[in-house]
Each structure stands twice: as structure tokens, then as C-alpha cells.
Design a protein around this motif. Structure first.
Motif, PDB file in Angstrom:
ATOM      1  N   THR A 328       1.491  11.747  12.442  1.00 16.29           N
ATOM      2  CA  THR A 328       1.711  12.582  11.258  1.00 16.29           C
ATOM      3  C   THR A 328       0.617  12.359  10.221  1.00 16.29           C
ATOM      4  O   THR A 328       0.118  13.309   9.608  1.00 16.29           O
ATOM      5  CB  THR A 328       3.084  12.280  10.647  1.00 16.29           C
ATOM      6  N   GLY A 329       0.227  11.100  10.014  1.00 18.29           N
ATOM      7  CA  GLY A 329      -0.862  10.812   9.079  1.00 18.29           C
ATOM      8  C   GLY A 329      -2.165  11.460   9.512  1.00 18.29           C
ATOM      9  O   GLY A 329      -2.899  12.025   8.686  1.00 18.29           O
ATOM     10  N   SER A 330      -2.461  11.401  10.805  1.00 15.19           N
ATOM     11  CA  SER A 330      -3.676  12.044  11.309  1.00 15.19           C
ATOM     12  C   SER A 330      -3.612  13.555  11.132  1.00 15.19           C
ATOM     13  O   SER A 330      -4.625  14.201  10.843  1.00 15.19           O
ATOM     14  CB  SER A 330      -3.877  11.694  12.789  1.00 15.19           C
ATOM     15  N   VAL A 335      -5.367  18.607   8.313  1.00  7.23           N
ATOM     16  CA  VAL A 335      -5.019  19.776   7.503  1.00  7.23           C
ATOM     17  C   VAL A 335      -5.819  19.798   6.207  1.00  7.23           C
ATOM     18  O   VAL A 335      -6.380  20.835   5.814  1.00  7.23           O
ATOM     19  CB  VAL A 335      -3.504  19.787   7.207  1.00  7.23           C
ATOM     20  N   VAL A 336      -5.896  18.658   5.532  1.00  6.72           N
ATOM     21  CA  VAL A 336      -6.644  18.594   4.272  1.00  6.72           C
ATOM     22  C   VAL A 336      -8.123  18.867   4.524  1.00  6.72           C
ATOM     23  O   VAL A 336      -8.768  19.620   3.786  1.00  6.72           O
ATOM     24  CB  VAL A 336      -6.440  17.222   3.601  1.00  6.72           C
ATOM     25  N   MET A 337      -8.673  18.265   5.589  1.00 11.71           N
ATOM     26  CA  MET A 337     -10.082  18.491   5.922  1.00 11.71           C
ATOM     27  C   MET A 337     -10.351  19.964   6.191  1.00 11.71           C
ATOM     28  O   MET A 337     -11.305  20.551   5.641  1.00 11.71           O
ATOM     29  CB  MET A 337     -10.459  17.663   7.158  1.00 11.71           C
ATOM     30  N   ILE A 525       0.120  27.410   8.895  1.00 12.61           N
ATOM     31  CA  ILE A 525       0.852  26.261   8.360  1.00 12.61           C
ATOM     32  C   ILE A 525       2.248  26.679   7.905  1.00 12.61           C
ATOM     33  O   ILE A 525       3.246  25.991   8.196  1.00 12.61           O
ATOM     34  CB  ILE A 525       0.061  25.636   7.193  1.00 12.61           C
ATOM     35  N   ILE A 526       2.342  27.814   7.223  1.00 14.26           N
ATOM     36  CA  ILE A 526       3.646  28.282   6.757  1.00 14.26           C
ATOM     37  C   ILE A 526       4.556  28.615   7.935  1.00 14.26           C
ATOM     38  O   ILE A 526       5.749  28.268   7.948  1.00 14.26           O
ATOM     39  CB  ILE A 526       3.469  29.511   5.843  1.00 14.26           C
ATOM     40  N   THR A 527       4.002  29.268   8.943  1.00 15.02           N
ATOM     41  CA  THR A 527       4.804  29.646  10.111  1.00 15.02           C
ATOM     42  C   THR A 527       5.325  28.416  10.844  1.00 15.02           C
ATOM     43  O   THR A 527       6.492  28.367  11.250  1.00 15.02           O
ATOM     44  CB  THR A 527       3.974  30.516  11.069  1.00 15.02           C
ATOM     45  N   CYS A 528       4.466  27.420  11.029  1.00 14.25           N
ATOM     46  CA  CYS A 528       4.888  26.187  11.704  1.00 14.25           C
ATOM     47  C   CYS A 528       6.032  25.518  10.948  1.00 14.25           C
ATOM     48  O   CYS A 528       7.022  25.070  11.546  1.00 14.25           O
ATOM     49  CB  CYS A 528       3.711  25.223  11.827  1.00 14.25           C
ATOM     50  N   LEU A 596      -5.488  20.558  17.261  1.00 17.13           N
ATOM     51  CA  LEU A 596      -4.628  21.581  16.665  1.00 17.13           C
ATOM     52  C   LEU A 596      -3.166  21.173  16.746  1.00 17.13           C
ATOM     53  O   LEU A 596      -2.390  21.407  15.806  1.00 17.13           O
ATOM     54  CB  LEU A 596      -4.846  22.922  17.370  1.00 17.13           C
ATOM     55  N   ALA A 597      -2.769  20.553  17.863  1.00 12.14           N
ATOM     56  CA  ALA A 597      -1.383  20.103  18.010  1.00 12.14           C
ATOM     57  C   ALA A 597      -1.041  19.040  16.973  1.00 12.14           C
ATOM     58  O   ALA A 597       0.037  19.083  16.348  1.00 12.14           O
ATOM     59  CB  ALA A 597      -1.155  19.566  19.421  1.00 12.14           C
ATOM     60  N   ILE A 598      -1.931  18.093  16.755  1.00 11.87           N
ATOM     61  CA  ILE A 598      -1.680  17.051  15.743  1.00 11.87           C
ATOM     62  C   ILE A 598      -1.648  17.659  14.350  1.00 11.87           C
ATOM     63  O   ILE A 598      -0.820  17.286  13.514  1.00 11.87           O
ATOM     64  CB  ILE A 598      -2.758  15.955  15.846  1.00 11.87           C
ATOM     65  N   MET A 599      -2.552  18.606  14.104  1.00 12.84           N
ATOM     66  CA  MET A 599      -2.616  19.224  12.782  1.00 12.84           C
ATOM     67  C   MET A 599      -1.354  20.019  12.472  1.00 12.84           C
ATOM     68  O   MET A 599      -0.797  19.933  11.368  1.00 12.84           O
ATOM     69  CB  MET A 599      -3.847  20.129  12.694  1.00 12.84           C
ATOM     70  N   THR A 600      -0.879  20.806  13.417  1.00 11.37           N
ATOM     71  CA  THR A 600       0.324  21.606  13.176  1.00 11.37           C
ATOM     72  C   THR A 600       1.587  20.758  13.231  1.00 11.37           C
ATOM     73  O   THR A 600       2.583  21.065  12.563  1.00 11.37           O
ATOM     74  CB  THR A 600       0.426  22.745  14.204  1.00 11.37           C
TER      75      THR A 600
END
Length: 613
Positions: A328-330, A335-337, A525-528, A596-600
Motif C-alpha cells: 500500500t505504501g508503494s 500515485v503521487v509520482m 483512481i476514482i473508479t478503483c 499499475l496493480a500496486i498503484m491502483t
């Protein structure tokens, strides 16, 4: 009135005291008539209007290609870190271009007899549809095309190394270079367009007109005795295009309606999910949590049903809390990057004229925002009662960067084996590792330290000591079906834009829809978050309170669908027939899908906030 008049005069005069500035690396270069204009050469990249046959690029001065070299020796041009990572290898060239001085036919060089093996290699590269990439004054050389719908001209970056007719490869050995220039108010000249039209000609150096248009096309024989005569011509054309808009022709949008369709499709999905989530939150969650806080242990106040039966188990710590916290931290870091990079790109700070700026900023921001990864991971791990905080700090700082660097290093060996220019030099890899050790690792540790020093997040509902037994679940609410079902909507919101991004990567084209991408990223991000809220609510209505990992994996399933789409793209848009190119394609696709999986997946933080507030 007098004061208003003075203010108006001050505002009118204000521009006189202002001076414009240019971003680093993109300031204009003014040329005088007859001044030498440098032409640099870049790598040969696979290119095709239909199907790409390889993903391996080659140095322009690869010994097997036997291109003409500068008389004073090859000089590699300074490149940014991102430019090197993305495979740019820029050198000077023997071409002599002088501002406003046309050249009808100029001999570049005549090669030595080309060995049979090298001739086979050149013919194969021609057959595979490779393109040459030049740059004049920072502008890429291109071919000029016409939009069938609007009749406007636009540029396609690069031009073919050769053509194939009836399975016979013909090498292009004459280059018709057309350079468009704009005359400034100071009577100086600026390059605003570069067009190259290549020809294949059986050139005879003893002829008076060795650049004759009626010459037969040139086929390089594989007998070890054939030579190649390279010639070029230069034509300078004045243009009304100003320097500030010279990239418009390169970033021309052929069919913007497709992007708008993608955006509207995504917005409709978001509005649908927003309505459903709002209904659930307003009619159920807020009221019920408030009631349980007030009633606490009184079970006979009202008969419970659905998710209310498991309110005392909702915040039970999940299995493997450290792994969940690290991932989750990663995800927060990614996302911020990505969000910051897209903001910079929308405002024009990552202009394509500043080559490699995107890659450089990606590496830099990834390392800087490792502090958010450490902080988020530490907070979640502490909330879930974790005690191995040192291990959490080390894993957060090393798991994602180490996996990413290891995967890229393994793929780099395949590039080295194939003699590709895309192989990252050892020194550059060590420099990246050094930057991680100096910047990313300390910032991640610092973020973890700050997160651990914060007080533990208190849960809004008391957790029962004895876990409640979970009844049998319907098929559609079991682990795998529900996860894959939840990942479809986020993927549906991005798949059209994903197609253009993959075309940009594998067909070596400039991606021009940054504004669309920024909006689609927000929609993703909103959809996820909304899909995950709905799926978690359905699970709890079925008395399944194990929401933490399911929330992460439901959104992370988007990465799985992206990887599945890469298979479809491979069989429909590519025509790769070599093992190395196949490994590279699926290797890079898997890295992109995992990121992408980690980001979402990080949107399970949003789920936690929903339950706590």
C-alpha cells in the motif's frame, strides 16, 4: 476615479518591465545565413504503419550497418538520464547543412565492400521495417503526410531505412532533406520543420548526375563485394510557422473524437458508481456506525442483519499485515509520482523538445516520494498491531525498488545479447543505484520513522475478541470471481487511452494526449475507489469481514487486465518472430502491469477512511 486611473496605467505598463524566459533545454537557436546547422543521428528503431516485427533498436554507427562516419570522428552528444534509459544514443554526422544554402546533389561517402553477413543483416533490418531517426536543431526528421479528413499536413517522426517490394529489400541511399525556417524580426533564422524523403537508387559515382531520379532502385547483394553510395540533397524553404509552434505539426491529433469518446465513457462509469456509493453511504454506513458507537454492546435494541452482524470484526487485523502495508505504501508513492508528473506535463514543463525529460523526472520523483511510501506503510502497519517495525522500514525502502531494478537488469542482459542500443550502460545502472542509496532509501526510512512516531490510528468500532464465523459465500462473492469482476470497470475506463500509450511505446511515436491522460488518470483512481467500496459492502452484507486484502486486490485486478490486454495487442498489432523480442515485450509489459496493480491497489486506504468516518 483618480486612483482607478492610476491602477489602470500601472497594469498597462506592467508588461514593459517583464521579460520572457524559456525552459531549460528548449530555448531557440538563431542562425545567420550560411551558418552551419548540425544534423545529429539517433538510433534505428522498429517502425511500421501496420505491424512491428521487433522491439530491438540499434546504434546508428553499428559496425554491421556501415553508415558514413564523420571525417573528424564520432562524438556522442550529452544526454539526460531519462534519455539514456529510454534508449537514445545521439551522435554527430557527416552531413553539412548551411542555412539557406541549397545543395542539389552531394556525395556523402562510398562504403568499402560490405561482408556477406553484414549485408544479410542490413537487408533483414530493411525487411523488418526499421526507421532512421535524425534531429536538426532539436527537431526530429520526419516524413510529411496528409490528413484525409481535414486536408492538413502533419509530420510522422522518422523515415524508412528502406522498402521491400516482392520480398526484395531495397536500401534507401539518397536523402532529400527539406528544412523549413522562419525569419525573425532581427533578420535571423530559426529551424521550424525538418522533412526527409528517402530514395533507393543504384548510384553511379562516375555519372555526371549521380542523383538522377530515373535510376533503378538499389538492392544490396549478399556476395561480400557490394558497396553502397550515399548521397543527399538539401532544400531550404521559408515558413510562416514561428518557433514557439514548430512542434504542432509533430503533435497533430488525427482523430481527437476517439479521446473524447474514451473520456466520456470513463465519466459515465464514474457517475454511475458515484450514485451507488453515495446511496450506500447516506442510507446505511454513517447512521449505523453512529448507532453502534452509542449502543455499544446492547444486542437487543434492534435485530441485526447483513453487514451489521460483523461490525465488531470489520477492523480485525488482516493476514500478513506487513506485506499489505508495504504494498500500500508503494502504491501511494506511485500515485503521487504519477500525479505530479502529469501536472508538470500538462503545464508544458516536459516538452518533447527537451529530450529525456519525462524519464528523468520519473526517476527523480520516484525517489523523492519514497518518503510517502515509508510514512503510509508505517502508519498502516502500526494500526494493524505490527511489532517488527525495523523489518517494515527495510522492506518498504527496498521491496519495490529492488524488484523493479532486478527486473530491468535481467531484461538488460537480453538487450546486451542482441547488441541493442537500448541496453543501459553499466555506469548508468550504477548511477541509478547510487541515487537510490543516497536519496530514496534515506527518505523512505525517514518517512517510516515519522509514521511510527505518530499515535496509533484508533478504530471507530470496538473489535470482538472472538472472530465471527463466516458463512458460505455465493459464487460471485468468492475471492477470485469478485476480484476479477471488480477490476473490469477500472480497465474499461482506461483501455482506449491504453491503446494509444502502447502504440507510443512499441511503434516509437510521440504520445500527444497528455491532457486526456491526466483526466483519465483521475477517473481511474476514482473508479478503483468506488468499485472497491461497492465490493466490500456487498461482502460485508454477506457477513464476510475480510475486506483489507480484497480491497487491495479488487482494484489491483486492473493490472491483470492490462497484462491480458498486452497478449491481445501482441497477436493483433505486432508480428514479432524472435525469442529475444518476445521476452523483452512480455517482460516490460509485466513490469508495467505490476506497477499499475500496486498503484491502483492502494485505494484500500480510501476504503479504510470510509469505514472510519
Amino acid at each position: 476615479m483618480k486612483s482607478l486611473k492610476q491602477v489602470a496605467i500601472a497594469l498597462t505598463a506592467f508588461p514593459l518591465f517583464c521579460s520572457a524566459f524559456y525552459l531549460p533545454g528548449v530555448s531557440p537557436h538563431d542562425y545567420e545565413k550560411g551558418e552551419l546547422v548540425t544534423l545529429n543521428v539517433n538510433t534505428l528503431s522498429p517502425s511500421s504503419s501496420q505491424q512491428v516485427k521487433s522491439v530491438i533498436s540499434y546504434d546508428y554507427y553499428n559496425e554491421k550497418l556501415h553508415f558514413c562516419k564523420p571525417p573528424k570522428g564520432m562524438q556522442e552528444q550529452a544526454e539526460s538520464l531519462g534519455s539514456i534509459i529510454f534508449g537514445d544514443r545521439i551522435f554527430n554526422s557527416p552531413f553539412e547543412l548551411k542555412m539557406q544554402q541549397d545543395t542539389a546533389c552531394q556525395l556523402l561517402c562510398e562504403t568499402e565492400p560490405i561482408p556477406a553477413d553484414d549485408a544479410k543483416f542490413i537487408n533483414k533490418v530493411v525487411t523488418d521495417g526499421y526507421a532512421m531517426n535524425w534531429a536538426v536543431d532539436g527537431l526530429p526528421a520526419a516524413t510529411e503526410d496528409l490528413d484525409e479528413h481535414t486536408g492538413e499536413k502533419y509530420y510522422n517522426i522518422g523515415f524508412k531505412l528502406g522498402t521491400t517490394y516482392e520480398d526484395v529489400p531495397y536500401l534507401n541511399n539518397h536523402y532529400g532533406i527539406t528544412i523549413h525556417y522562419h525569419v525573425t524580426n532581427r533578420n535571423l533564422n530559426r529551424v521550424v520543420g525538418v522533412v526527409v524523403k528517402p530514395f533507393s537508387r543504384a548510384t553511379d559515382t562516375t555519372s555526371e548526375n549521380m542523383c538522377a531520379d530515373k535510376a533503378e532502385p538499389f538492392h544490396l547483394k549478399e556476395d561480400g563485394k557490394s558497396t553502397v553510395v550515399y548521397t543527399y540533397s538539401v532544400n531550404w524553404i521559408p515558413s510562416e510557422t514561428v518557433w514557439a509552434t514548430r512542434w504542432d505539426g509533430y503533435l497533430y491529433v488525427l482523430d481527437p473524437s476517439i479521446h473524447w469518446f474514451s473520456l466520456i465513457n470513463s465519466i459515465i462509469i464514474v457517475l454511475f458508481l458515484t450514485g451507488m456509493v453515495a446511496m450506500i453511504l447516506l442510507r446505511a454506513l454513517h447512521k449505523d456506525i453512529s448507532r453502534y458507537n452509542a449502543v455499544d454492546a446492547q444486542e437487543d435494541v434492534q435485530e441485526d442483519y447483513g453487514w451489521k452482524l460483523v461490525h465488531g470484526d470489520v477492523f480485525r487485523p488482516p493476514n500478513k499485515p506487513m506485506t499489505l502495508a508495504v504494498l500500500t505504501g508503494s502504491g501511494v508513492q506511485l500515485v503521487v509520482m504519477t500525479g505530479v508528473i502529469l501536472v508538470f506535463a500538462v503545464f508544458g514543463f516536459l516538452s518533447p523538445s527537451n529530450r529525456g525529460s519525462l524519464g528523468t523526472m520519473m526517476i527523480l520523483f520516484f525517489m523523492i516520494f519514497s518518503c510517502t511510501s515509508g510514512y503510509t506503510s508505517a502508519r498502516l502497519y502500526k494500526m494493524n498491531g505490527g511489532e517488527m517495525w525495523k523489518m517494515n522500514m527495510i522492506l518498504t525502502a527496498t521491496l519495490l525498488p529492488g524488484t523493479l531494478l532486478g527486473g530491468l537488469l535481467g531484461l538488460n542482459f537480453f538487450l546486451i545479447y542482441s547488441n541493442s542500443s537500448g541496453a543501459v550502460p553499466f555506469g548508468t545502472m550504477m548511477a541509478i543505484a547510487g541515487l537510490w542509496l543516497v536519496i530514496s532509501f534515506p527518505l523512505s526510512i525517514a518517512g517510516s520513522y515519522v509514521g511510527l512516531r505518530k499515535p496509533r490510528i484508533e478504530q471507530p468500532v470496538r473489535t470482538n475478541q472472538i472472530p465471527r464465523q463466516i458463512p458460505d459465500q455465493p459464487t460471485y462473492l468468492r475471492m477470485l470471481p469478485s476480484i476479477f469482476m471488480g477490476g473490469i470497470l477500472p480497465f474499461g475506463a482506461i483501455f482506449i487511452e491504453l491503446y494509444f500509450i502502447m502504440n507510443s511505446i512499441w511503434f516509437h511515436r510521440i504520445y500527444y494526449g497528455i491532457g486526456f491522460l491526466f483526466l483519465v488518470f483521475g477517473v481511474l483512481i476514482i473508479t478503483c475507489a468506488q468499485v472497491t467500496v461497492l465490493m466490500c459492502y456487498f461482502h460485508m452484507c454477506s457477513e464476510d469481514y475480510h475486506w483489507s486484502w480484497r480491497a487491495f486486490l479488487t482494484a489491483a485486478a486492473t493490472g491483470f487486465y492490462v497484462y491480458a490486454y498486452s497478449f491481445l495487442y501482441y497477436f493483433t498489432k505486432l508480428n514479432i518472430n524472435t525469442f529475444t523480442s518476445t521476452v523483452l515485450y512480455f517482460g516490460y509489459s509485466s513490469i508495467i502491469s505490476v506497477l499499475l496493480a500496486i498503484m491502483t491497489g492502494k485505494v484500500q486506504l480510501a476504503i479504510f477512511r470510509v469505514f472510519t468516518f
